[in-house]
Design a protein around this motif. Structure first.
Motif, PDB file in Angstrom:
ATOM      1  N   GLY A  18       0.855  -1.164  -0.069  1.00  0.00           N
ATOM      2  CA  GLY A  18      -0.084   0.120  -0.033  1.00  0.00           C
ATOM      3  C   GLY A  18       0.873   1.340   0.088  1.00  0.00           C
ATOM      4  N   LYS A  19       2.036   1.239  -0.385  1.00  0.00           N
ATOM      5  CA  LYS A  19       3.106   2.487  -0.536  1.00  0.00           C
ATOM      6  C   LYS A  19       2.350   3.275  -1.238  1.00  0.00           C
ATOM      7  CE  LYS A  19       6.258   1.772  -2.648  1.00  0.00           C
ATOM      8  NZ  LYS A  19       7.069   0.682  -3.044  1.00  0.00           N
ATOM      9  N   SER A  20       2.176   3.055  -2.558  1.00  0.00           N
ATOM     10  CA  SER A  20       1.768   4.216  -3.400  1.00  0.00           C
ATOM     11  C   SER A  20       0.244   4.702  -3.126  1.00  0.00           C
ATOM     12  CB  SER A  20       1.583   3.560  -5.055  1.00  0.00           C
ATOM     13  OG  SER A  20       2.911   3.116  -5.409  1.00  0.00           O
ATOM     14  N   THR A  21      -0.543   3.976  -2.581  1.00  0.00           N
ATOM     15  CA  THR A  21      -2.020   4.367  -2.506  1.00  0.00           C
ATOM     16  C   THR A  21      -1.820   5.114  -1.280  1.00  0.00           C
ATOM     17  OG1 THR A  21      -2.946   2.297  -2.639  1.00  0.00           O
ATOM     18  CG2 THR A  21      -4.439   3.667  -1.593  1.00  0.00           C
ATOM     19  N   LEU A  43       2.097   9.079  -8.283  1.00  0.00           N
ATOM     20  CA  LEU A  43       3.707   9.090  -8.374  1.00  0.00           C
ATOM     21  C   LEU A  43       4.253   8.126  -9.237  1.00  0.00           C
ATOM     22  CD1 LEU A  43       4.735   9.446  -4.576  1.00  0.00           C
ATOM     23  CD2 LEU A  43       5.078  11.210  -6.358  1.00  0.00           C
ATOM     24  N   ASP A  44       3.366   7.141  -9.729  1.00  0.00           N
ATOM     25  CA  ASP A  44       3.991   6.084 -10.658  1.00  0.00           C
ATOM     26  C   ASP A  44       3.732   6.715 -12.105  1.00  0.00           C
ATOM     27  OD1 ASP A  44       4.401   4.341  -8.684  1.00  0.00           O
ATOM     28  OD2 ASP A  44       2.684   3.026  -8.749  1.00  0.00           O
ATOM     29  N   LYS A  45       4.781   7.469 -12.547  1.00  0.00           N
ATOM     30  CA  LYS A  45       4.284   8.122 -13.791  1.00  0.00           C
ATOM     31  C   LYS A  45       4.417   7.383 -15.297  1.00  0.00           C
ATOM     32  CE  LYS A  45       5.199  12.741 -12.493  1.00  0.00           C
ATOM     33  NZ  LYS A  45       6.219  13.651 -11.820  1.00  0.00           N
ATOM     34  N   ARG A  52       2.174  -2.511 -14.906  1.00  0.00           N
ATOM     35  CA  ARG A  52       2.468  -3.702 -13.921  1.00  0.00           C
ATOM     36  C   ARG A  52       2.197  -3.098 -12.372  1.00  0.00           C
ATOM     37  NH1 ARG A  52       7.349  -6.604 -16.429  1.00  0.00           N
ATOM     38  NH2 ARG A  52       7.060  -6.264 -18.658  1.00  0.00           N
ATOM     39  N   GLY A  53       1.995  -2.078 -12.073  1.00  0.00           N
ATOM     40  CA  GLY A  53       1.520  -1.848 -10.612  1.00  0.00           C
ATOM     41  C   GLY A  53       2.855  -1.584  -9.681  1.00  0.00           C
ATOM     42  N   ILE A  54       4.024  -1.405 -10.595  1.00  0.00           N
ATOM     43  CA  ILE A  54       5.387  -1.182  -9.638  1.00  0.00           C
ATOM     44  C   ILE A  54       6.121   0.124 -10.193  1.00  0.00           C
ATOM     45  CG2 ILE A  54       5.956  -3.830  -9.861  1.00  0.00           C
ATOM     46  CD1 ILE A  54       7.628  -2.837 -12.430  1.00  0.00           C
ATOM     47  N   THR A  55       6.640   0.465  -9.030  1.00  0.00           N
ATOM     48  CA  THR A  55       7.367   1.578  -9.166  1.00  0.00           C
ATOM     49  C   THR A  55       8.797   1.297  -9.615  1.00  0.00           C
ATOM     50  OG1 THR A  55       6.324   2.615  -7.434  1.00  0.00           O
ATOM     51  CG2 THR A  55       8.098   4.003  -8.047  1.00  0.00           C
ATOM     52  N   VAL A  56       9.299   2.092 -10.615  1.00  0.00           N
ATOM     53  CA  VAL A  56      10.376   1.906 -11.401  1.00  0.00           C
ATOM     54  C   VAL A  56      11.426   2.980 -10.938  1.00  0.00           C
ATOM     55  CG1 VAL A  56      11.808   1.554 -13.431  1.00  0.00           C
ATOM     56  CG2 VAL A  56       9.513   0.373 -13.055  1.00  0.00           C
TER      57      VAL A  56
HETATM   58 MG    MG Z   1       3.420   1.064  -5.782  1.00  0.00          MG
END
Ligand code: MG
Ligand code: GDP
Length: 609
Positions: A18-21, A43-45, A52-56
């Motif tokens: 739940g970091k991004s949320t 923030l996940d631009k 993919r629901g990941i932060t790169v």
């Molecule tokens: Mg995230």
């Protein structure tokens, strides 16, 4: 804003906890972004990140929040002093732990988010250690307490036993319902120390990240450690000794917002007429050109753990691919690129990545954002080979070993990792079996509570980048979590396995394997290729060989493939569809010698361990 009223913090968590949320909710709470702005996870631009629901890439956002330290009733909120809070988002995936440590360098504290139902997982452990080593104040946040299976008490006891964190300090939140969120920013302000730079000293700032913007040129993210930075200042780089004029400076609020100045302790952006992100070395110290300063401690440079060849799907597209790669590496400096030539595939590139996911993401971005069509060769890890004459080489491309046919190999080494695996205790048995099949060595086996075990293994890197994660998930019904850190090179017994089509070695299909596995891998490679290659107008012999010794062989007999034979009845549209599909498939064929090979073949082959 004086440093006393600045807080720099980051959110760290196992993926999906739940970091991004939570980050989004905090940005909404402070009015930095509008509620329900329609774009989940601000923030996940990047497109790949959303998909993919990941932060790169780590992103930064500045927010403002009124708060009275020591706590008072909310009625005098208007009179409370305003704090400037810099939230630095971090990627969750193990491939990007390099990005994580880089983001932490600008922070004094971190929110450690743990899913109330899932409890502490492998990445929670790894991220905690990164934060702990950076001396950050850690605020435990037990999130998703709205879930029916949430068990915050259990998570508290895990936090205590694993990290010695006081259960009293844990915040209980639901980023979904909003419960407990009002506690988060006050805790950030009260518990996390302000940045301790010197306001009156000459400027020193840390270059955190950079990217290329079509309109503004190179944009650097920086953390001002000492002094202040103003528009018009002349700044120098400790790494390159180049000097620049500051054309624009400001904060990410969350879009670039020009402020003309950045003070001690602030995080923001600088535009300074750098022509390429290659000039912006991450971890570099920037300072006022008229002073000389001691550089700040930099970061560990990115280590390339996986290499693969990238070739244009259509031989004539080399320039287009070259252009696409150049532009993409402007925004992803963690990829290394070198030109190479393959007899089978022509001119292309050898690229180094932080891990397999990083490689996949790079491919996906090349295709989606830059319209490139690429064939990638079997990925490999960097091996070290020593010849009888004492010379050593790092092998990033198995084909490179062929260029020294006269030299006898005296010894070889492969990179290893230390893996942390967390599992419900009933899965300990299958994990031990899996890790020993993958040539692992057990280092630790303990329990984090009555139901969960933590295991540490030393494993060859090669063994974990080949489908290890999927297998781990499938033998534990999805319950295992896994993370790893690099470890040293270990001596190993490696051989080069060649693939030959009609007697011709295909350089792009060569791999390096452990000698005990060579026979089996050779067999599987040959069987797999036989399935992947379509029958053609002539017989094709497929062989796997170590030097001149053939370890496996198959023949694909000649026959024209008739796609329509599969069609029962006379449905015309279905026939048309099939023919179109075949045509589509042909686009991604590569002709090697006289044999047409579908492009997936290169990737599929690597899944064999
Ligand atoms: Mg995230
Ligand atoms: P990240 O990978 O740590 O950035 O996790 P995300 O923020 O992308 O969240 C992963 C999933 O959990 C998403 O589907 C969210 O909607 C969901 N989620 C996040 N916070 C909560 C929460 O407090 N309660 C519930 N029930 N779901 C949540």
């Amino acid at each position: 804003y004086p440093p006393e009223r600045i807080r720099n913090f980051s959110i760290i968590a196992h993926v999906d906890h739940g970091k991004s949320t939570l980050a989004d909710r905090l940005l909404e709470l402070t009015g930095t972004i509008k509620r329900g702005h329609g774009q989940p996870q601000y923030l996940d631009k990047l497109q790949v990140e959303r998909e993919r629901g990941i932060t790169v890439k780590a992103q930064t956002a500045t927010m403002f929040h009124r708060h009275t330290v020591g706590g008072t009733n909310s009625s005098d909120k208007q009179d409370s002093p305003s704090f400037l809070l810099n939230l630095i988002d971090t990627p969750g995936h193990v491939d990007f732990s390099y990005e994580v440590s880089r983001s932490l360098a600008a922070c004094q504290g971190a929110l450690l988010v743990v899913d109330a139902a899932q409890g502490v997982q492998a990445q929670t452990v790894a991220n905690f250690h990164l934060a702990f080593e950076s001396n950050l104040t850690i605020i435990p946040v037990i999130n998703k307490i709205d879930q029916p299976t949430a068990d915050p008490e259990r998570v508290k006891s895990q936090l205590k036993s694993l990290f010695d964190l006081d259960p009293e300090d844990a915040l209980l939140t639901s980023a979904k319902t909003g419960k407990g969120l009002d506690q988060v920013l006050p805790a950030v302000i009260e518990r996390i120390p302000s940045p301790d730079g010197k306001r009156d000293s000459p400027l020193r700032m840390l270059l955190l990240d950079s990217y290329y913007d079509e309109y503004k040129g190179v944009i650097c993210h920086v953390a001002v450690v000492d002094g202040a930075l103003r528009k018009g200042d002349k700044i120098g780089s400790a790494a390159t000794s180049q000097t620049y004029e500051v054309l624009d400076v400001g904060i990410m609020h969350p879009e670039l917002t020009s402020t003309g100045v950045l003070f001690t302790g602030q995080v923001g952006y600088v535009v300074s007429g750098m022509r390429s992100t290659k000039e912006a070395r991450v971890g570099d110290t920037l300072y006022h050109a008229k002073f000389t300063v001691d550089p700040l401690p930099g970061f560990k440079p990115a280590k390339h753990m996986v290499f693969s060849g990238l070739y244009p799907a259509d031989g004539s597209d080399f320039d287009a691919l070259n252009h696409a790669i150049e532009r993409l590496t402007c925004n992803d400096a963690s990829v290394s690129v070198m030109k190479e030539t393959s007899t089978a595939l022509g001119m292309g590139f050898r690229c180094g990545f932080l891990g397999l996911l990083h490689m996949d993401v790079f491919h996906q971005r090349l295709e989606q954002e830059y319209g490139a069509r690429v064939i990638s060769t079997i990925p490999t890890v960097p091996y070290i080979f020593e010849y009888a004459d004492g010379s050593k080489i790092q092998v990033q491309n198995p084909a490179a070993l062929a260029s020294n046919p006269g030299k006898r190999v005296a010894a070889c080494w492969e990179p290893s990792v230390i893996a942390t695996i967390i599992i419900p205790s009933e899965y300990v048995g299958p994990i031990i079996t899996l890790c020993s099949e993958r040539r692992g060595e057990q280092l630790e086996y303990s329990f984090i509570d009555s139901q969960r075990a933590l295991m540490k293994y030393r494993l060859p890197l090669r063994e974990i980048i080949v489908d290890f994660y999927n297998e781990l998930k499938s033998i534990t019904s999805g319950y295992a979590t896994f993370d790893y850190e690099d470890s040293e090179y270990q001596k190993s017994d490696l051989v080069k396995l060649d693939v030959l089509l009609n007697g011709q070695p295909v350089d792009a299909m060569a791999t390096i394997v452990h000698s005990l596995k060579a026979q089996r891998v050779g067999r599987e490679l040959v069987d797999k290729l036989k399935k992947l290659i379509d029958r053609q107008m002539f017989d094709i012999t497929i062989q796997a060989a170590i030097g001149s010794k053939v370890v496996a062989r198959e023949t694909l007999s000649a026959m024209r493939k008739n796609v329509l034979a599969k069609c029962y009845g006379g449905d015309v549209t279905r026939k048309k569809k099939l023919l179109e599909k075949q045509k589509e498939g042909k686009k991604r064929m590569k002709r090697i010698g006289s044999v047409d090979i579908p492009q997936e073949a290169f990737h599929e082959l690597f899944k064999i361990s």
